[in-house]
Scaffold this motif. Structure first.
Motif, PDB file in Angstrom:
ATOM      1  N   GLY A  83      -2.857  -4.544   4.429  1.00 22.73           N
ATOM      2  CA  GLY A  83      -2.368  -4.424   5.799  1.00 22.73           C
ATOM      3  C   GLY A  83      -1.851  -5.760   6.313  1.00 22.73           C
ATOM      4  O   GLY A  83      -1.088  -5.825   7.270  1.00 22.73           O
ATOM      5  N   LEU A  84      -2.285  -6.818   5.674  1.00 22.03           N
ATOM      6  CA  LEU A  84      -1.802  -8.159   6.017  1.00 22.03           C
ATOM      7  C   LEU A  84      -0.571  -8.446   5.157  1.00 22.03           C
ATOM      8  O   LEU A  84      -0.301  -7.732   4.207  1.00 22.03           O
ATOM      9  N   PRO A  85       0.181  -9.492   5.515  1.00 21.81           N
ATOM     10  CA  PRO A  85       1.425  -9.710   4.769  1.00 21.81           C
ATOM     11  C   PRO A  85       1.217 -10.171   3.321  1.00 21.81           C
ATOM     12  O   PRO A  85       1.424 -11.333   2.986  1.00 21.81           O
ATOM     13  N   HIS A  86       0.776  -9.262   2.481  1.00 24.55           N
ATOM     14  CA  HIS A  86       0.665  -9.537   1.053  1.00 24.55           C
ATOM     15  C   HIS A  86       1.304  -8.390   0.301  1.00 24.55           C
ATOM     16  O   HIS A  86       1.008  -7.236   0.593  1.00 24.55           O
ATOM     17  N   ARG A  87       2.165  -8.714  -0.656  1.00 27.02           N
ATOM     18  CA  ARG A  87       2.708  -7.663  -1.500  1.00 27.02           C
ATOM     19  C   ARG A  87       1.663  -7.302  -2.540  1.00 27.02           C
ATOM     20  O   ARG A  87       0.735  -8.063  -2.800  1.00 27.02           O
ATOM     21  N   ARG A  88       1.865  -6.165  -3.153  1.00 27.84           N
ATOM     22  CA  ARG A  88       0.879  -5.729  -4.149  1.00 27.84           C
ATOM     23  C   ARG A  88       0.794  -6.731  -5.295  1.00 27.84           C
ATOM     24  O   ARG A  88      -0.272  -6.986  -5.824  1.00 27.84           O
ATOM     25  N   ARG A  89       1.950  -7.284  -5.657  1.00 26.32           N
ATOM     26  CA  ARG A  89       1.903  -8.223  -6.788  1.00 26.32           C
ATOM     27  C   ARG A  89       1.152  -9.502  -6.393  1.00 26.32           C
ATOM     28  O   ARG A  89       0.502 -10.118  -7.220  1.00 26.32           O
ATOM     29  N   ASP A  90       1.222  -9.877  -5.108  1.00 31.21           N
ATOM     30  CA  ASP A  90       0.439 -11.036  -4.657  1.00 31.21           C
ATOM     31  C   ASP A  90      -1.050 -10.757  -4.823  1.00 31.21           C
ATOM     32  O   ASP A  90      -1.834 -11.653  -5.148  1.00 31.21           O
ATOM     33  N   VAL A  91      -1.420  -9.509  -4.562  1.00 35.29           N
ATOM     34  CA  VAL A  91      -2.834  -9.146  -4.682  1.00 35.29           C
ATOM     35  C   VAL A  91      -3.274  -9.237  -6.145  1.00 35.29           C
ATOM     36  O   VAL A  91      -4.308  -9.830  -6.451  1.00 35.29           O
ATOM     37  N   LEU A 138       0.566  -5.023 -12.930  1.00 34.41           N
ATOM     38  CA  LEU A 138       1.556  -5.181 -11.858  1.00 34.41           C
ATOM     39  C   LEU A 138       2.462  -3.959 -11.792  1.00 34.41           C
ATOM     40  O   LEU A 138       2.715  -3.406 -10.720  1.00 34.41           O
ATOM     41  N   TRP A 139       2.924  -3.553 -12.950  1.00 36.14           N
ATOM     42  CA  TRP A 139       3.871  -2.436 -13.022  1.00 36.14           C
ATOM     43  C   TRP A 139       3.233  -1.158 -12.475  1.00 36.14           C
ATOM     44  O   TRP A 139       3.794  -0.475 -11.628  1.00 36.14           O
ATOM     45  N   ARG A 140       2.033  -0.880 -12.940  1.00 36.54           N
ATOM     46  CA  ARG A 140       1.364   0.354 -12.544  1.00 36.54           C
ATOM     47  C   ARG A 140       0.950   0.320 -11.059  1.00 36.54           C
ATOM     48  O   ARG A 140       1.162   1.256 -10.310  1.00 36.54           O
ATOM     49  N   PHE A 141       0.386  -0.795 -10.655  1.00 34.30           N
ATOM     50  CA  PHE A 141      -0.161  -0.911  -9.299  1.00 34.30           C
ATOM     51  C   PHE A 141       0.959  -0.900  -8.260  1.00 34.30           C
ATOM     52  O   PHE A 141       0.754  -0.518  -7.118  1.00 34.30           O
ATOM     53  N   ASP A 142       2.150  -1.294  -8.674  1.00 35.33           N
ATOM     54  CA  ASP A 142       3.229  -1.429  -7.707  1.00 35.33           C
ATOM     55  C   ASP A 142       3.766  -0.088  -7.222  1.00 35.33           C
ATOM     56  O   ASP A 142       4.235   0.015  -6.111  1.00 35.33           O
ATOM     57  N   TYR A 143       3.713   0.941  -8.060  1.00 35.85           N
ATOM     58  CA  TYR A 143       4.317   2.197  -7.600  1.00 35.85           C
ATOM     59  C   TYR A 143       3.313   3.273  -7.214  1.00 35.85           C
ATOM     60  O   TYR A 143       3.667   4.320  -6.688  1.00 35.85           O
ATOM     61  N   VAL A 144       2.036   2.999  -7.461  1.00 36.27           N
ATOM     62  CA  VAL A 144       1.042   4.054  -7.309  1.00 36.27           C
ATOM     63  C   VAL A 144       0.695   4.278  -5.823  1.00 36.27           C
ATOM     64  O   VAL A 144       0.842   3.383  -5.004  1.00 36.27           O
TER      65      VAL A 144
END
Lengths: 280, 312
Positions: free
Chosen positions: A94-102, A272-278
């Motif tokens: 919810g904060l300004p972080h992209r999934r890949r940053d996480v 990264l690939w999987r987490f980004d679209y799920v």
């Protein structure tokens, strides 16, 4: 840098875990045990002066090679799946972080945690060496610690990668356990069986190149190679097992770093690939 | 300027259809109340706006930016209180707010924000020891970081006592007065009614009504709440209740001892009274209230035959 912010927060959170404290204590016991064993062996050989400090440092490789993957996987497997399960991932994203940053932040943060664990364990081991043996080369010790932290990073990457690919910590844990079994048990056994099938014998005088390559590309073997490279020693590497003058490139000690990098990059990439679209 | 623009969005989970061609627009500067019973698709909608899930079909935009490719810029200008989000048990309240401030590169004072949501005295305590209400307040504090242009609050009153819910509404008003757009969901109408400029009602993945509170009231056929006191409870009370519920124009029937509370359209009143007497009891007394918004909400969202006509 968003990933760094996530990493710092994650480090602060995960370093307070009781499990981690327990694992670190266990690791310290192992390194002290290794140091005690080293001093005992050097007395047995009745030639304590010949015992180089490098050999003493290397007595810590066995406990590290065994426990660091386990610590790193335990620290890593819940990193993302656990937050997904509990719901704190929604706060984080919810904060300004992209999934890949996480994902990247988690790898960095948890590697930091594992590094602290390694650092504490080795420092206690070093004190043990000082107490039992008397002197140790600090430079070698630092180099050895650094490579071990890199080794920890590889297994954290595998753990976090698994964690990013599933919404269930149970599944991530099963994955982590499978990784341990794969590299500690199956890899070597499969190699021996392959050797028998292809060469017709379990023991060969001069192993074929494919076998050397196969045995060099597991992360655990790559750790040994990398240590051999920084300490300019052949003991921890595969080549020492055989009397071979020319090794295939992949089995060269320095190539261990390349293999470690690949073992870190592939699971991170898949995660990264999987987490980004799920859907979360 | 639109803050949120959802157009033609369908979301399917396997075979289950959670949202079916939803269109919804939240204008800049307004307080939009997003209403609907549990399971209507409110959280699905909000999760789509937050890019936690991706639409099967359709387009979601915030500040006219794509929620997926521009998620960072949107996040920097948005404060979020997601439903079902939890905190980090091992970090303190202040650490949470500090993390939000660092993440947003804002310069707020964490203690000031904690003071504002009423948990300043628990700032140094680990969030694992917080009550549900305190956790909700802390989450709100992190949402307020950086004076966001848009606040997205999913069921913000969850876990709050009436006093806490009132304070939440006050903060919503203050933030709106500062210029922020507020989009918040609730299944309790009372919380929406008090603060919203506009209300959208979601049912079964469709927006079935969207208007101001007054507009909604006017669009309804005059609703009445009948309180009918009987001389006794009829023997076949279950059948009797069913019979009354099935009358055209009745949206709900609640027994309270010997009293029946019936929400219905004006035209159904006489039929209701007659049907009650069909069951061998006599009406001792009855009174009618003006339509309350709660009845309106029930009429909109219940599945009874009586409300079907209202919705169109």
């Amino acid at each position: 840098m968003s990933a760094i912010t996530v990493a710092k927060k994650d480090f602060r959170d995960a370093i307070r875990s009781r499990v981690l404290i327990g694992l670190t204590v266990l690791f310290a016991l192992f390194t002290v045990g290794g140091a005690a064993l080293a001093s005992w062996l050097s007395e047995l050989s009745d030639d304590a002066s010949a015992q180089s400090t490098i050999e003493l440092v290397l007595t810590l490789q066995a406990p590290a090679g065994f426990l660091v993957p386990i610590i790193a996987l335990i620290v890593g497997y819940g990193a993302i799946a656990g937050e997904r399960e509990s719901g704190s991932l929604k706060f984080l994203l919810g904060l300004p972080h992209r999934r890949r940053d996480v994902v990247l932040g988690k790898v960095l943060g948890r590697t930091g945690v594992v590094a602290v664990s390694i650092f504490v364990g080795f420092t206690i081991g070093l004190l043990g060496l000082f107490a039992f043996v008397g002197s140790v080369s600090l430079t070698d010790y630092v180099a050895f610690t650094a490579v071990t932290i890199l080794f920890g990073l590889v297994y954290v990457a595998i753990g976090v990668g698994l964690s990013a690919m599933t919404r269930s910590t149970t599944r991530a844990a099963v994955g982590a356990l499978s990784v341990v079994i794969l590299f500690k048990v199956l890899w070597g056994t499969a190699g021996t069986i392959l050797l028998y099938v292809i060469e017709g014998a379990f023991l060969v005088e001069s192993p074929p190149d494919w076998y050397l390559v196969y045995n060099a590309i597991s992360p655990d073997a790559a750790y040994g190679s990398a240590i051999g490279a920084v300490l300019s020693r052949s003991d921890p590497t595969l080549a020492s097992a055989y009397d071979i003058s020319s090794l295939p490139l992949v089995a060269e000690p320095w190539f261990g770093f390349v293999i470690l990098a690949i073992w870190a990059a592939v699971p991170i990439g898949l995660g990264l690939w999987r987490f980004d679209y799920v859907d979360l | 300027m639109t803050a949120i623009d959802i157009s033609g969005v369908t979301k399917r989970y396997g075979t289950e259809l959670a949202l079916d061609g939803l269109d919804l627009t939240v204008e800049s500067g307004e307080i939009y109340g997003f209403l609907g019973p549990n399971g209507a698709g409110k959280s699905t909608t909000i999760n789509l706006v937050l890019d936690f899930i991706r639409p099967t079909r359709g387009d979601v935009r915030v500040f006219d930016l794509d929620v997926r490719s521009d998620s960072l810029e949107i996040r920097n200008r948005t404060g979020i209180l997601p439903e079902g989000a939890t905190l980090y048990d091992r970090l303190t309240g202040r650490q949470h707010v500090e993390f939000a401030i660092e993440s947003k590169a804002a310069d707020d004072d964490p203690d000031e924000l904690l003071e504002r949501v009423g948990i300043a005295d628990a700032a140094g305590k680990k969030a694992g020891g917080y009550s549900k209400g305190m956790a909700q307040r802390l989450m709100l504090a992190t949402a307020l970081v950086g004076e966001p242009d848009l606040l997205i609050l999913d069921e913000p009153s969850t876990g709050l006592d009436p006093n806490g819910a009132r304070e939440m509404r006050e903060i919503i008003r203050e933030e709106n007065a500062r210029g922020a757009t507020i989009f918040f969901s609730s299944h309790v109408l009372g919380q929406v009614e008090a603060v919203c400029d506009r209300v959208g009602i979601l049912r079964d993945g469709h927006l079935i009504a969207e208007d101001t509170i007054d507009g909604l009231r006017n669009s309804m056929p005059t609703q009445t709440r009948l309180r009918v006191t009987l001389d006794r409870i009829p023997d076949d009370s279950a059948t009797a209740l069913e019979a009354i519920e099935s009358i055209d124009g009745v949206s709900s029937v609640e027994p309270e001892g010997r009293t029946l509370v019936v929400a219905c359209e004006d035209r159904a009143k006489t039929t209701v009274l007659r049907r009650i007497e069909d069951h061998g009891v006599s009406v001792e007394d009855f009174e009618t209230d003006d339509s309350s918004l709660e009845d309106l909400f029930v009429a909109y969202t219940s599945n009874s035959a009586g409300s079907a006509g209202v919705i169109q």
